[in-house]
Write a protein that holds these residues in place. Structure first.
Motif, PDB file in Angstrom:
ATOM      1  N   ALA A  64     -56.793  48.021  53.751  1.00 62.13           N
ATOM      2  CA  ALA A  64     -58.315  47.850  54.611  1.00 62.13           C
ATOM      3  C   ALA A  64     -59.051  49.001  54.922  1.00 62.13           C
ATOM      4  CB  ALA A  64     -57.664  47.227  55.704  1.00 62.13           C
ATOM      5  N   ASN A  65     -58.986  50.000  54.325  1.00 64.59           N
ATOM      6  CA  ASN A  65     -60.096  51.109  54.452  1.00 64.59           C
ATOM      7  C   ASN A  65     -59.996  51.802  55.628  1.00 64.59           C
ATOM      8  OD1 ASN A  65     -61.401  50.562  52.530  1.00 64.59           O
ATOM      9  ND2 ASN A  65     -62.588  49.241  53.995  1.00 64.59           N
ATOM     10  N   GLN A  66     -58.384  51.784  56.175  1.00 65.64           N
ATOM     11  CA  GLN A  66     -57.409  52.879  56.816  1.00 65.64           C
ATOM     12  C   GLN A  66     -56.824  53.628  56.495  1.00 65.64           C
ATOM     13  OE1 GLN A  66     -55.118  49.614  58.898  1.00 65.64           O
ATOM     14  NE2 GLN A  66     -55.828  50.335  60.974  1.00 65.64           N
ATOM     15  N   THR A  67     -56.959  54.649  57.287  1.00 67.84           N
ATOM     16  CA  THR A  67     -56.080  56.454  56.274  1.00 67.84           C
ATOM     17  C   THR A  67     -54.314  56.680  56.680  1.00 67.84           C
ATOM     18  OG1 THR A  67     -57.099  58.148  57.889  1.00 67.84           O
ATOM     19  CG2 THR A  67     -58.714  57.197  56.378  1.00 67.84           C
ATOM     20  N   VAL A  68     -54.413  57.837  56.454  1.00 69.76           N
ATOM     21  CA  VAL A  68     -53.048  58.232  56.561  1.00 69.76           C
ATOM     22  C   VAL A  68     -53.572  58.732  58.273  1.00 69.76           C
ATOM     23  CG1 VAL A  68     -51.243  59.445  56.486  1.00 69.76           C
ATOM     24  CG2 VAL A  68     -51.353  57.677  54.571  1.00 69.76           C
ATOM     25  N   THR A  69     -52.455  59.242  59.768  1.00 70.68           N
ATOM     26  CA  THR A  69     -53.073  59.000  60.762  1.00 70.68           C
ATOM     27  C   THR A  69     -51.778  60.179  61.423  1.00 70.68           C
ATOM     28  OG1 THR A  69     -54.169  57.797  60.667  1.00 70.68           O
ATOM     29  CG2 THR A  69     -54.469  59.186  62.463  1.00 70.68           C
ATOM     30  N   ALA A  70     -52.504  61.087  61.471  1.00 71.61           N
ATOM     31  CA  ALA A  70     -51.022  61.619  62.203  1.00 71.61           C
ATOM     32  C   ALA A  70     -51.216  61.801  63.989  1.00 71.61           C
ATOM     33  CB  ALA A  70     -51.209  63.247  61.858  1.00 71.61           C
ATOM     34  N   PHE A 105     -46.116  59.392  61.604  1.00 71.20           N
ATOM     35  CA  PHE A 105     -47.202  59.201  61.166  1.00 71.20           C
ATOM     36  C   PHE A 105     -48.125  57.552  61.051  1.00 71.20           C
ATOM     37  CE2 PHE A 105     -45.463  62.915  59.910  1.00 71.20           C
ATOM     38  CZ  PHE A 105     -46.195  63.698  60.302  1.00 71.20           C
ATOM     39  N   PHE A 106     -48.659  57.173  61.293  1.00 69.35           N
ATOM     40  CA  PHE A 106     -49.037  56.172  60.742  1.00 69.35           C
ATOM     41  C   PHE A 106     -49.230  55.444  59.257  1.00 69.35           C
ATOM     42  CE2 PHE A 106     -53.123  53.223  60.240  1.00 69.35           C
ATOM     43  CZ  PHE A 106     -52.304  51.988  59.718  1.00 69.35           C
ATOM     44  N   VAL A 107     -48.837  55.041  58.638  1.00 67.76           N
ATOM     45  CA  VAL A 107     -48.797  55.008  57.234  1.00 67.76           C
ATOM     46  C   VAL A 107     -49.439  53.282  57.086  1.00 67.76           C
ATOM     47  CG1 VAL A 107     -47.227  54.572  55.075  1.00 67.76           C
ATOM     48  CG2 VAL A 107     -47.197  55.973  56.676  1.00 67.76           C
ATOM     49  N   PRO A 108     -50.814  53.431  56.573  1.00 72.42           N
ATOM     50  CA  PRO A 108     -51.058  52.409  56.190  1.00 72.42           C
ATOM     51  C   PRO A 108     -50.886  51.176  54.882  1.00 72.42           C
ATOM     52  CG  PRO A 108     -53.277  53.855  55.463  1.00 72.42           C
ATOM     53  CD  PRO A 108     -51.936  54.474  55.900  1.00 72.42           C
ATOM     54  N   GLY A 144     -47.208  50.356  59.182  1.00 70.47           N
ATOM     55  CA  GLY A 144     -46.956  51.260  60.489  1.00 70.47           C
ATOM     56  C   GLY A 144     -46.862  52.602  60.457  1.00 70.47           C
ATOM     57  N   ILE A 145     -46.480  52.939  62.104  1.00 73.74           N
ATOM     58  CA  ILE A 145     -45.923  54.126  62.422  1.00 73.74           C
ATOM     59  C   ILE A 145     -44.199  54.377  61.892  1.00 73.74           C
ATOM     60  CG2 ILE A 145     -45.769  55.395  64.182  1.00 73.74           C
ATOM     61  CD1 ILE A 145     -48.172  53.990  65.778  1.00 73.74           C
ATOM     62  N   ILE A 146     -44.348  55.600  61.294  1.00 73.11           N
ATOM     63  CA  ILE A 146     -43.082  56.233  60.997  1.00 73.11           C
ATOM     64  C   ILE A 146     -42.571  57.627  61.800  1.00 73.11           C
ATOM     65  CG2 ILE A 146     -42.699  54.592  59.335  1.00 73.11           C
ATOM     66  CD1 ILE A 146     -43.362  57.726  57.595  1.00 73.11           C
ATOM     67  N   SER A 147     -41.361  58.305  62.068  1.00 75.24           N
ATOM     68  CA  SER A 147     -40.924  59.479  61.926  1.00 75.24           C
ATOM     69  C   SER A 147     -40.433  60.085  61.022  1.00 75.24           C
ATOM     70  CB  SER A 147     -40.954  59.489  63.426  1.00 75.24           C
ATOM     71  OG  SER A 147     -38.993  58.673  62.970  1.00 75.24           O
ATOM     72  N   ASN A 257     -52.235  49.961  68.348  1.00 78.55           N
ATOM     73  CA  ASN A 257     -51.687  48.642  68.011  1.00 78.55           C
ATOM     74  C   ASN A 257     -50.728  48.477  67.195  1.00 78.55           C
ATOM     75  OD1 ASN A 257     -52.630  47.356  70.471  1.00 78.55           O
ATOM     76  ND2 ASN A 257     -54.819  46.946  69.722  1.00 78.55           N
ATOM     77  N   GLN A 258     -50.471  49.235  66.377  1.00 78.74           N
ATOM     78  CA  GLN A 258     -49.690  49.381  64.784  1.00 78.74           C
ATOM     79  C   GLN A 258     -48.229  49.504  65.135  1.00 78.74           C
ATOM     80  OE1 GLN A 258     -50.908  48.919  61.599  1.00 78.74           O
ATOM     81  NE2 GLN A 258     -52.890  49.048  62.692  1.00 78.74           N
ATOM     82  N   PRO A 259     -47.462  48.883  65.145  1.00 76.44           N
ATOM     83  CA  PRO A 259     -46.538  48.259  64.797  1.00 76.44           C
ATOM     84  C   PRO A 259     -45.544  50.038  64.298  1.00 76.44           C
ATOM     85  CG  PRO A 259     -46.694  48.032  62.993  1.00 76.44           C
ATOM     86  CD  PRO A 259     -47.723  48.154  63.127  1.00 76.44           C
ATOM     87  N   LEU A 260     -43.599  50.202  65.320  1.00 71.16           N
ATOM     88  CA  LEU A 260     -43.430  51.646  65.296  1.00 71.16           C
ATOM     89  C   LEU A 260     -42.074  50.668  64.625  1.00 71.16           C
ATOM     90  CD1 LEU A 260     -43.167  52.551  68.937  1.00 71.16           C
ATOM     91  CD2 LEU A 260     -44.265  53.760  67.352  1.00 71.16           C
TER      92      LEU A 260
END
Length: 272
Positions: A64-70, A105-108, A144-147, A257-260
């Motif tokens: 959905a046009n989102q990017t990997v985000t730290a 990190f958020f992985v879309p 979602g967000i991973i560690s 609001n992204q899930p962990l």
């Protein structure tokens, strides 16, 4: 802990191998967690912490046009190369007290679109980089967000040193096409925890610890403390509000609001 008033002396004790002073103003924090906000310390005074918090979106994939985000703060600096040129620099940098910190990190992307995920941690010494740790992670089944945990069996981060991390997601939306790289990179620096903060943490509840770390400018410890609480209590609305407050304070509202997903647990395939 009733009527506990935590007064934070925001002075972080640096060792002699840190080349710049760090002083923060005092900030009172009470035991009501109405808001957890990050109070940023002064960043490194040069371009040594330049990085990228958000990657390049793979258009047409399932992101959905989102990017990997730290999940890390950014600082905007300018570099004066000469009298006529001023170059803007984005520093991606945060502090930790931990010898073996976590990184979030958020992985879309869905797992079906991910060829692999790689994490690299490098030590920066005398303008030279040496890889300390490299691992490949299990792709999450859904966005979602991973560690990523720098594991205890590796050498501890040294106080005052700058460490450069890279988080690389190779995406393959169409298996007939080559993979595309979506990646972020930034820096972590370990500092000694001052005695005032140490005593406050001994008296604090788990929720208050996140507040204390954030108010003292210790980003990596603040975000992982709150993430651990949220992951253990996913339906807790107060923790969700605190999580949003922390991410909003560093401009990460788009992923608040992204899930962990299995947050703050080892999720890597370690070949060793």
């Amino acid at each position: 802990m009733k009527n506990l008033q935590l007064t934070i002396a925001l002075v972080i004790a640096f060792t002699s191998n840190i080349s710049y002073p760090l002083q923060l103003q005092a900030l009172p924090v009470n035991n009501h967690l109405a808001s957890v906000k990050f109070i940023p310390p002064p960043p490194p005074p040069d371009r040594s912490a330049a990085g990228s918090r958000g990657g390049a979106a793979s258009r047409g994939c399932d992101a959905a046009n989102q990017t990997v985000t730290a999940l890390v703060p950014t600082y905007q600096q300018t570099l004066n190369q000469n009298k006529q040129a001023v170059v803007p620099i984005t520093q991606v940098w945060g502090l930790t007290n931990a010898e073996h910190p976590y990184f979030l990190f958020f992985v879309p992307y869905k797992a079906s679109s991910i060829a692999n995920i790689e994490f690299v941690l490098q030590e920066r010494t005398n303008n030279k980089s040496q890889t300390l740790y490299r691992t490949y992670l299990i792709p999450p089944e859904s966005p979602g967000i991973i560690s990523v945990h720098f594991p205890p069996n590796e050498s501890s981060l040294q106080v005052g040193k700058m460490y450069h991390w890279f988080f690389k997601v190779r995406v393959q939306c169409d298996h007939k096409q080559p993979t595309k790289l979506d990646y972020v990179d930034g820096w972590v620096q370990r500092v000694n925890q001052n005695t005032t903060l140490t005593e406050q943490l001994k008296q604090a509840t788990p929720q208050q610890k996140a507040t204390l770390y954030a108010a003292n400018g210790i980003w990596y410890d603040a975000v992982v403390s709150l993430a651990q609480l949220r992951h253990s209590n996913p339906q807790n609305e107060i923790l969700l509000a605190e999580w949003k407050s922390l991410l909003y304070s560093v401009g990460l509202e788009e992923i608040a609001n992204q899930p962990l997903i299995n947050c703050c647990q080892p999720r890597f395939n370690d070949p060793n």
